[in-house]
Design an enzyme around this catalytic site. Structure first.
Site, PDB file in Angstrom:
ATOM      1  N   CYS B  86      36.697 -73.804 119.991  1.00 34.56           N
ATOM      2  CA  CYS B  86      35.954 -74.860 119.300  1.00 34.56           C
ATOM      3  C   CYS B  86      35.710 -76.050 120.235  1.00 34.56           C
ATOM      4  O   CYS B  86      34.982 -75.913 121.192  1.00 34.56           O
ATOM      5  CB  CYS B  86      36.682 -75.249 118.021  1.00 34.56           C
ATOM      6  SG  CYS B  86      35.616 -76.096 116.848  1.00 34.56           S
ATOM      7  N   HIS B 195      38.280 -69.901 115.248  1.00 31.83           N
ATOM      8  CA  HIS B 195      39.665 -70.310 115.534  1.00 31.83           C
ATOM      9  C   HIS B 195      40.659 -69.164 115.371  1.00 31.83           C
ATOM     10  O   HIS B 195      41.205 -68.983 114.283  1.00 31.83           O
ATOM     11  CB  HIS B 195      40.065 -71.425 114.572  1.00 31.83           C
ATOM     12  CG  HIS B 195      39.389 -72.723 114.834  1.00 31.83           C
ATOM     13  ND1 HIS B 195      39.928 -73.700 115.648  1.00 31.83           N
ATOM     14  CD2 HIS B 195      38.213 -73.217 114.402  1.00 31.83           C
ATOM     15  CE1 HIS B 195      39.122 -74.735 115.696  1.00 31.83           C
ATOM     16  NE2 HIS B 195      38.059 -74.471 114.950  1.00 31.83           N
ATOM     17  N   GLU B 197      43.641 -69.098 116.376  1.00 28.02           N
ATOM     18  CA  GLU B 197      44.976 -69.665 116.113  1.00 28.02           C
ATOM     19  C   GLU B 197      45.178 -69.987 114.638  1.00 28.02           C
ATOM     20  O   GLU B 197      46.295 -70.237 114.208  1.00 28.02           O
ATOM     21  CB  GLU B 197      45.210 -70.903 116.999  1.00 28.02           C
ATOM     22  CG  GLU B 197      44.570 -72.212 116.523  1.00 28.02           C
ATOM     23  CD  GLU B 197      43.063 -72.290 116.759  1.00 28.02           C
ATOM     24  OE1 GLU B 197      42.476 -71.306 117.238  1.00 28.02           O
ATOM     25  OE2 GLU B 197      42.477 -73.348 116.445  1.00 28.02           O
TER      26      GLU B 197
END
Lengths: 84, 228
Positions: B86, B195, B197
């Site tokens: 990002c 994302h 994560e």
């Protein structure tokens, strides 16, 4: 002392979604004559005089940080003035 | 394996990155503040999402000149894995570690939802744990993820198999060729808008991102086992 005005605009080949939205809005408001809107940035810098050529310095700043050469063009105006 | 999680003023996915590396992978991880001048001792670099320096001027433009970035560039040139997610991707683009640039989302809206991604190339140190062509679900959260590059760059991205992830189904931001994530020519720097994560545990709604982190560790272990 120099007063520098920098204009950063999206390259013509790059679509500008913000400009398109503003164009639509203007048309809705009744400004049918509007054909295109492009949104850019305007910056004012005050620079001290140094030994270095001011054009060289401003160009470098534009290319390294103030604009992104991948999608943006820039132009600038330099005005010499007396420090206040 | 030791991960560095770079933290800029305005980063807000640093804790998730740290959690993925430390708790989910069980590897060493440390936060590294943006004004540090050394990344010695780290095996991989993670650039998290967020709004570094308030996204002033352009996303990632100011973070790119943080002192730690010359070390990130050094690590990238040395072949260490560098992952930018990002805002991290935006910083990598501004730093010239990846080609192209980001534009505002086509819809002009900030988008925050899970999207389908297709693994276009599983032959990278970031995607080897996925199947080629596998479709995974990873959340996106961005206002400026509309990837752009010129035709010449696109041709070389394709020729070198640098496109790792594309959006599957609908493209949320209008990116060219549905691009969601690309690697550099050497294959050790990955930038992606979604994302991973945030998708490392079913408790978080999905664990499809975990394989990305596991791929990094796997590659590192293999390359270090050979040397040992």
């Amino acid at each position: 002392m120099y007063k520098v005005k920098v204009y950063v605009t999206l390259r013509e080949s790059v679509l500008d979604p913000q400009g398109t939205a503003v164009k639509k809005s203007l048309k809705t408001m009744g400004y049918g004559a509007v054909e295109d809107v492009r949104i850019g940035k305007y910056m004012e810098l005050s620079l001290e005089k140094t030994d270095r050529d001011v054009h060289e310095t401003v160009k470098e700043m534009c290319e390294r940080l103030l604009s992104n050469p991948v999608i943006e063009d820039y132009r600038y105006e330099i005005e010499e003035c007396v420090a206040q | 394996m030791k991960f560095a999680v770079i933290v800029f003023p305005g980063s807000n996915c640093d804790v998730d990155m740290y959690h993925a590396a430390k708790d989910e992978l069980g590897e060493d991880a440390e936060y590294v503040w943006h004004d540090e001048t050394s990344l010695d001792g780290y095996d991989a670099i993670l650039l998290p999402g967020g709004f570094s320096f308030g996204d002033y001027l352009r996303t990632g433009a100011i973070a790119r000149f943080s002192p730690v970035m010359s070390e990130v560039i050094k690590a990238a040139k040395a072949g260490k894995p560098v992952l930018g997610v990002c805002n991290g991707f935006q910083v990598l683009l501004e730093a010239g570690l990846l080609p192209g640039a980001m534009r505002r989302n086509e819809s002009l809206k900030f988008i925050c939802r899970p999207v389908g991604l297709k693994v276009e190339n599983n032959n990278t140190m970031f995607s080897s744990a996925y199947e080629q062509g596998e479709v995974i679900q990873i959340p996106v959260a961005h206002g400026e993820g509309n990837y752009y590059c010129d035709e010449e760059t696109m041709a070389s991205l394709k020729q070198n198999n640098q496109i790792v992830f594309t959006y599957h189904g609908t493209n949320p931001n209008g990116s060219i060729e549905d691009i969601a994530g690309i690697v550099n020519e050497q294959g050790n720097v990955l930038g992606m808008m979604p994302h991973p994560e945030r998708a490392v545990d079913t408790l978080l709604g999905g664990a499809d991102g975990l394989k990305l982190f596991k791929s990094i560790v796997k590659q590192w272990r293999e390359s270090h086992a050979v040397k040992a």
